[in-house]
Write an enzyme that holds these catalytic residues in place. Structure first.
Site, PDB file in Angstrom:
ATOM      1  N   LEU A   1       0.844  -1.194   0.000  1.00 28.58           N
ATOM      2  CA  LEU A   1       0.000   0.000   0.000  1.00 28.58           C
ATOM      3  C   LEU A   1       0.878   1.241   0.000  1.00 28.58           C
ATOM      4  O   LEU A   1       1.988   1.240   0.548  1.00 28.58           O
ATOM      5  CB  LEU A   1      -0.899   0.006   1.237  1.00 28.58           C
ATOM      6  CG  LEU A   1      -1.809  -1.208   1.410  1.00 28.58           C
ATOM      7  CD1 LEU A   1      -2.766  -0.978   2.573  1.00 28.58           C
ATOM      8  CD2 LEU A   1      -2.590  -1.523   0.142  1.00 28.58           C
TER       9      LEU A   1
ATOM     10  N   GLY B   1       1.002  -5.197   1.587  1.00 32.53           N
ATOM     11  CA  GLY B   1      -0.120  -5.245   0.657  1.00 32.53           C
ATOM     12  C   GLY B   1       0.232  -5.980  -0.634  1.00 32.53           C
ATOM     13  O   GLY B   1      -0.641  -6.581  -1.274  1.00 32.53           O
TER      14      GLY B   1
ATOM     15  N   ASN C   1       4.933  -7.613   6.433  1.00 34.49           N
ATOM     16  CA  ASN C   1       5.928  -7.005   7.333  1.00 34.49           C
ATOM     17  C   ASN C   1       5.370  -5.843   8.148  1.00 34.49           C
ATOM     18  O   ASN C   1       6.127  -5.019   8.651  1.00 34.49           O
ATOM     19  CB  ASN C   1       7.132  -6.519   6.498  1.00 34.49           C
ATOM     20  CG  ASN C   1       6.745  -5.419   5.522  1.00 34.49           C
ATOM     21  OD1 ASN C   1       5.600  -5.350   5.092  1.00 34.49           O
ATOM     22  ND2 ASN C   1       7.682  -4.554   5.183  1.00 34.49           N
ATOM     23  N   GLU C   2       4.037  -5.769   8.262  1.00 39.06           N
ATOM     24  CA  GLU C   2       3.404  -4.595   8.892  1.00 39.06           C
ATOM     25  C   GLU C   2       4.024  -4.232  10.238  1.00 39.06           C
ATOM     26  O   GLU C   2       4.234  -3.056  10.533  1.00 39.06           O
ATOM     27  CB  GLU C   2       1.891  -4.820   9.062  1.00 39.06           C
ATOM     28  CG  GLU C   2       1.063  -4.556   7.822  1.00 39.06           C
ATOM     29  CD  GLU C   2       1.066  -5.701   6.830  1.00 39.06           C
ATOM     30  OE1 GLU C   2       1.816  -6.680   7.029  1.00 39.06           O
ATOM     31  OE2 GLU C   2       0.321  -5.614   5.842  1.00 39.06           O
TER      32      GLU C   2
END
Ligand SMILES: CCCCCCCCCCC/C=C/C(=O)SCCNC(=O)CCNC(=O)[C@H](O)C(C)(C)COP(=O)(O)OP(=O)(O)OC[C@H]1O[C@@H](n2cnc3c(N)ncnc32)[C@H](O)[C@@H]1OP(=O)(O)O
Length: 202
Positions: A9, A54, A78-79
């Site tokens: 994203l 994303g 990997n947020e």
């Protein structure tokens, strides 16, 4: 873009904007997932480079993943490394692909897996040389299309419907959660630090 399947994203859409902007952005992200994960068509991901967050989600939405066999390319949700949290439907998509324990490890650590590890983990289905990704995807597509369509579609829907129904039911609450989470000062600060680090690494 060569060497990148998707950078995930757009972080600039999640920083320094109004709550109305965040809500519209998140609705569009949900829409993308509902369309792709819920598609009755055959979808094959030809992963020709790195694929964080994303980007990984988009690949996981597909029926089959072929990745370029280059350890410099990595894929994963990997947020947590950005100081943010993968929402429940990202988590469900990963669980449906690699199982609960592997997902828990992966999400808590915000792991990006180089291609060979991604294959071992089941995040991707096949590695091929970089210049063969498109042709391998076309060959896989032919194989998938040779299965009677109605049977394949009903099977796909049976596997994915519970996850899709869950988001559909909680869509507005999920948007509200996203807006209140992303607009927090502490989260905005984390995203800013992450973006600064990305730029510094050049
Ligand atoms: C209680 C629970 C509540 C839950 C509520 C929800 C919480 C929020 C959930 C949000 C989910 C988020 C999903 C995401 O996808 S976040 C984005 C994750 N993406 C990344 O971490 C990718 C970071 N980028 C990279 O690793 C590299 O850039 C990459 C490997 C993609 C390419 O490397 P390369 O060396 O080729 O290029 P550069 O690093 O020099 O980048 C070029 C320019 O692009 C900018 N860039 C890169 N990625 C992004 C991005 N995702 N968004 C915006 N901009 C990006 C980078 O800064 C460079 O810009 P400049 O040229 O201007 O310096």
């Amino acid at each position: 873009v060569s060497k990148i399947f998707s950078a995930g994203l757009d972080i600039t859409e999640m920083s320094g904007k109004s709550n109305e902007h965040y809500a519209a952005f998140w609705r569009a992200v949900q829409e993308m997932w509902l369309k792709l994960y819920g598609s009755n068509m055959v979808t094959i991901a030809a992963i020709n480079g790195s694929s964080p967050a994303g980007g990984c989600l988009m690949a996981l939405c597909c029926d089959y993943r072929i990745m370029a066999d280059n350890p410099k390319f990595a894929i994963g949700l990997n947020e947590t490394q950005l100081g943010i949290v993968a929402p429940f439907w990202f988590k469900d998509t990963m669980i449906n692909t690699i199982g609960n324990r592997a997902t828990e490890l992966s999400l808590q650590l915000g792991q990006m897996y180089p291609a060979p590890e991604a294959l071992k983990f089941g995040l991707v289905d096949k590695l091929v040389p970089e210049d063969k990704v498109q042709s391998a995807a076309a060959a896989a597509m032919s194989q998938w299309l040779s299965v009677p369509d109605h049977a394949r579609q009903l099977t796909k829907s049976m596997m994915r419907k519970p996850a899709i129904d869950r988001l559909v039911k909680q869509r507005e609450a999920d948007i509200n959660n996203f807006v209140s989470f992303i607009s927090k000062d502490s989260i905005q600060k984390s995203l800013q630090i992450y973006m600064d680090r990305l730029k510094q690494k050049k």
